[in-house]
Design a protein around this motif. Structure first.
Motif, mmCIF file in Angstrom:
data_model
loop_
_atom_site.group_PDB
_atom_site.id
_atom_site.type_symbol
_atom_site.label_atom_id
_atom_site.label_comp_id
_atom_site.label_asym_id
_atom_site.label_seq_id
_atom_site.Cartn_x
_atom_site.Cartn_y
_atom_site.Cartn_z
ATOM 1 N N SER A 1 24.778 75.168 -42.981
ATOM 2 C CA SER A 1 25.691 75.814 -44.501
ATOM 3 C C SER A 1 26.593 74.775 -45.129
ATOM 4 C CB SER A 1 25.801 77.175 -45.137
ATOM 5 O OG SER A 1 27.415 77.208 -44.027
ATOM 6 N N LEU A 2 26.775 74.491 -46.578
ATOM 7 C CA LEU A 2 27.833 73.719 -47.175
ATOM 8 C C LEU A 2 29.086 73.656 -48.124
ATOM 9 C CD1 LEU A 2 29.233 70.727 -47.181
ATOM 10 C CD2 LEU A 2 27.333 70.149 -48.666
ATOM 11 N N LYS A 3 29.565 74.534 -48.650
ATOM 12 C CA LYS A 3 30.302 74.476 -49.526
ATOM 13 C C LYS A 3 31.225 73.582 -50.335
ATOM 14 C CE LYS A 3 31.682 79.571 -47.390
ATOM 15 N NZ LYS A 3 30.963 79.757 -48.083
ATOM 16 N N LYS A 4 30.544 73.285 -51.584
ATOM 17 C CA LYS A 4 31.244 72.455 -52.422
ATOM 18 C C LYS A 4 31.955 73.071 -53.604
ATOM 19 C CE LYS A 4 29.724 67.534 -52.623
ATOM 20 N NZ LYS A 4 31.550 66.805 -52.700
ATOM 21 N N SER A 5 32.100 71.692 -54.362
ATOM 22 C CA SER A 5 33.222 72.100 -55.415
ATOM 23 C C SER A 5 32.790 70.474 -56.548
ATOM 24 C CB SER A 5 33.906 72.165 -55.779
ATOM 25 O OG SER A 5 35.078 71.437 -55.403
ATOM 26 N N PHE A 6 32.179 71.010 -57.857
ATOM 27 C CA PHE A 6 32.399 69.647 -58.150
ATOM 28 C C PHE A 6 32.956 69.608 -59.670
ATOM 29 C CE2 PHE A 6 28.580 70.943 -56.110
ATOM 30 C CZ PHE A 6 27.920 69.789 -55.778
ATOM 31 N N ASP A 7 33.756 67.652 -59.886
ATOM 32 C CA ASP A 7 34.418 68.169 -61.198
ATOM 33 C C ASP A 7 33.966 67.360 -62.313
ATOM 34 O OD1 ASP A 7 34.012 65.547 -60.065
ATOM 35 O OD2 ASP A 7 36.087 65.241 -59.470
ATOM 36 N N GLU A 8 32.838 66.615 -62.372
ATOM 37 C CA GLU A 8 31.970 66.408 -63.239
ATOM 38 C C GLU A 8 31.186 67.578 -63.741
ATOM 39 O OE1 GLU A 8 29.582 61.875 -64.277
ATOM 40 O OE2 GLU A 8 30.178 62.568 -62.352
ATOM 41 N N GLU A 9 30.815 67.065 -65.149
ATOM 42 C CA GLU A 9 29.549 69.080 -65.706
ATOM 43 C C GLU A 9 27.825 67.932 -65.290
ATOM 44 O OE1 GLU A 9 30.599 69.887 -69.438
ATOM 45 O OE2 GLU A 9 31.534 71.858 -68.339
ATOM 46 N N GLY A 10 26.921 68.900 -64.850
ATOM 47 C CA GLY A 10 26.153 68.385 -65.413
ATOM 48 C C GLY A 10 24.795 68.754 -64.578
ATOM 49 N N THR A 11 23.953 68.306 -64.457
ATOM 50 C CA THR A 11 22.043 68.509 -63.468
ATOM 51 C C THR A 11 22.407 67.613 -62.027
ATOM 52 O OG1 THR A 11 20.862 69.168 -65.655
ATOM 53 C CG2 THR A 11 19.487 68.966 -63.428
ATOM 54 N N TYR A 12 22.309 68.443 -61.007
ATOM 55 C CA TYR A 12 22.293 67.980 -59.627
ATOM 56 C C TYR A 12 21.016 68.354 -59.266
ATOM 57 C CZ TYR A 12 27.854 66.713 -60.317
ATOM 58 O OH TYR A 12 28.777 66.736 -60.894
ATOM 59 N N TYR A 13 20.934 67.646 -57.929
ATOM 60 C CA TYR A 13 19.974 68.025 -57.070
ATOM 61 C C TYR A 13 20.717 68.326 -55.816
ATOM 62 C CZ TYR A 13 17.029 67.062 -61.259
ATOM 63 O OH TYR A 13 16.512 66.859 -62.279
ATOM 64 N N ILE A 14 19.688 68.574 -55.067
ATOM 65 C CA ILE A 14 19.587 68.192 -53.662
ATOM 66 C C ILE A 14 18.794 68.807 -52.708
ATOM 67 C CG2 ILE A 14 20.407 71.200 -53.229
ATOM 68 C CD1 ILE A 14 22.832 70.786 -50.827
ATOM 69 N N ILE A 15 18.590 67.731 -51.442
ATOM 70 C CA ILE A 15 17.490 67.469 -50.749
ATOM 71 C C ILE A 15 18.409 67.652 -49.243
ATOM 72 C CG2 ILE A 15 16.050 66.600 -49.671
ATOM 73 C CD1 ILE A 15 15.376 65.047 -51.779
ATOM 74 N N SER A 16 17.736 68.825 -48.789
ATOM 75 C CA SER A 16 18.070 68.850 -47.370
ATOM 76 C C SER A 16 16.650 68.406 -46.282
ATOM 77 C CB SER A 16 17.953 70.668 -46.797
ATOM 78 O OG SER A 16 16.770 71.045 -47.248
ATOM 79 N N HIS A 17 17.468 67.073 -45.819
ATOM 80 C CA HIS A 17 17.167 67.034 -44.273
ATOM 81 C C HIS A 17 16.698 67.393 -43.654
ATOM 82 C CE1 HIS A 17 16.256 62.917 -47.593
ATOM 83 N NE2 HIS A 17 17.181 63.374 -48.356
ATOM 84 N N VAL A 18 15.810 67.460 -43.040
ATOM 85 C CA VAL A 18 16.130 68.850 -41.569
ATOM 86 C C VAL A 18 14.713 67.786 -40.408
ATOM 87 C CG1 VAL A 18 15.700 70.682 -40.401
ATOM 88 C CG2 VAL A 18 16.989 71.134 -42.345
ATOM 89 N N THR A 19 15.399 67.818 -39.439
ATOM 90 C CA THR A 19 14.760 67.406 -38.221
ATOM 91 C C THR A 19 14.947 68.272 -37.136
ATOM 92 O OG1 THR A 19 14.970 64.933 -38.906
ATOM 93 C CG2 THR A 19 13.624 64.843 -36.865
ATOM 94 N N ALA A 20 13.808 68.346 -36.884
ATOM 95 C CA ALA A 20 13.538 69.361 -35.275
ATOM 96 C C ALA A 20 12.191 70.071 -34.711
ATOM 97 C CB ALA A 20 14.810 70.605 -35.788
ATOM 98 N N ARG A 21 11.962 70.429 -33.343
ATOM 99 C CA ARG A 21 10.693 70.021 -33.127
ATOM 100 C C ARG A 21 9.969 69.540 -33.570
ATOM 101 N NH1 ARG A 21 14.567 73.633 -31.865
ATOM 102 N NH2 ARG A 21 14.196 75.437 -31.504
ATOM 103 N N ARG A 22 10.753 68.056 -33.463
ATOM 104 C CA ARG A 22 9.294 66.475 -33.582
ATOM 105 C C ARG A 22 8.866 67.205 -35.177
ATOM 106 N NH1 ARG A 22 6.480 66.379 -28.346
ATOM 107 N NH2 ARG A 22 5.180 64.727 -29.624
ATOM 108 N N MET A 23 9.606 67.137 -36.130
ATOM 109 C CA MET A 23 8.831 67.490 -37.452
ATOM 110 C C MET A 23 9.927 67.477 -38.706
ATOM 111 S SD MET A 23 6.581 70.543 -36.886
ATOM 112 C CE MET A 23 4.771 70.773 -36.120
ATOM 113 N N HIS A 24 9.958 66.934 -39.341
ATOM 114 C CA HIS A 24 10.891 65.923 -40.227
ATOM 115 C C HIS A 24 10.332 67.500 -41.805
ATOM 116 C CE1 HIS A 24 14.118 64.166 -41.646
ATOM 117 N NE2 HIS A 24 13.677 64.528 -43.331
#
Length: 156
Positions: free
Chosen positions: A94-117
């Motif tokens: 997890s990550l806790k974060k705040s933003f100081d600019e309004e708008g639509t945002y996106y997040i991608i989690s890049h996860v590598t484990a067990r030789r898979m992504h």
């Protein structure tokens, strides 16, 4: 003597058939699953948002992923922030974060484990939504398209 031979032959055939039937039973394939969430999905300016990637491999909670990185950007922005996150508990990163600019945002989690992504993407809003990105294209893809167009114009 013939009875003994028949009994041994029957036992041998039984062992072979048992071995074959055990080989035919295959394990179900397991996949790296990532459930990405933002809480809340709609926040106010400077309000803290908790991003969580719940990672499993089959029924196992992955607590030792090779890498978990969150890529965050505001819609239409050229720059993307990439933040490496560590395991909290029970397969949750997890990550806790705040933003100081309004708008639509996106997040991608890049996860590598067990030789898979695996890299799921979600949208969240801070304050008022901004113009969303074109469906199926990220800012990085748009920049690549612009670069190839400028190369074409220069005859490369």
């Amino acid at each position: 003597m013939k009875r003994m031979l028949v009994v041994l032959l029957a036992a041998w055939i039984g062992l072979i058939m048992t071995g074959c039937s055990q080989q035919e039973v295959e394990e179900e394939p397991q996949f790296l699953e990532v459930e990405l969430t933002a809480n809340p999905e709609k926040a106010e300016l400077n309000e803290e948002i908790t991003f969580e990637a719940k990672i499993t491999y089959g029924t196992e909670k992955v607590e030792d992923a090779d890498e978990v990185k969150f890529e965050i950007w505001r819609s239409q922005a050229e720059e993307h922030e990439k933040i490496v996150v560590e395991h909290d508990q029970n397969g949750i990163y997890s990550l806790k974060k705040s933003f100081d600019e309004e708008g639509t945002y996106y997040i991608i989690s890049h996860v590598t484990a067990r030789r898979m992504h695996n890299m799921p993407k979600i949208e969240f809003i801070v304050g008022s939504p901004s113009e969303p990105e074109e469906e199926g294209k990220s800012s990085e893809m748009k920049m690549d398209d612009q670069d190839s167009e400028s190369e074409d114009q220069h005859g490369h």
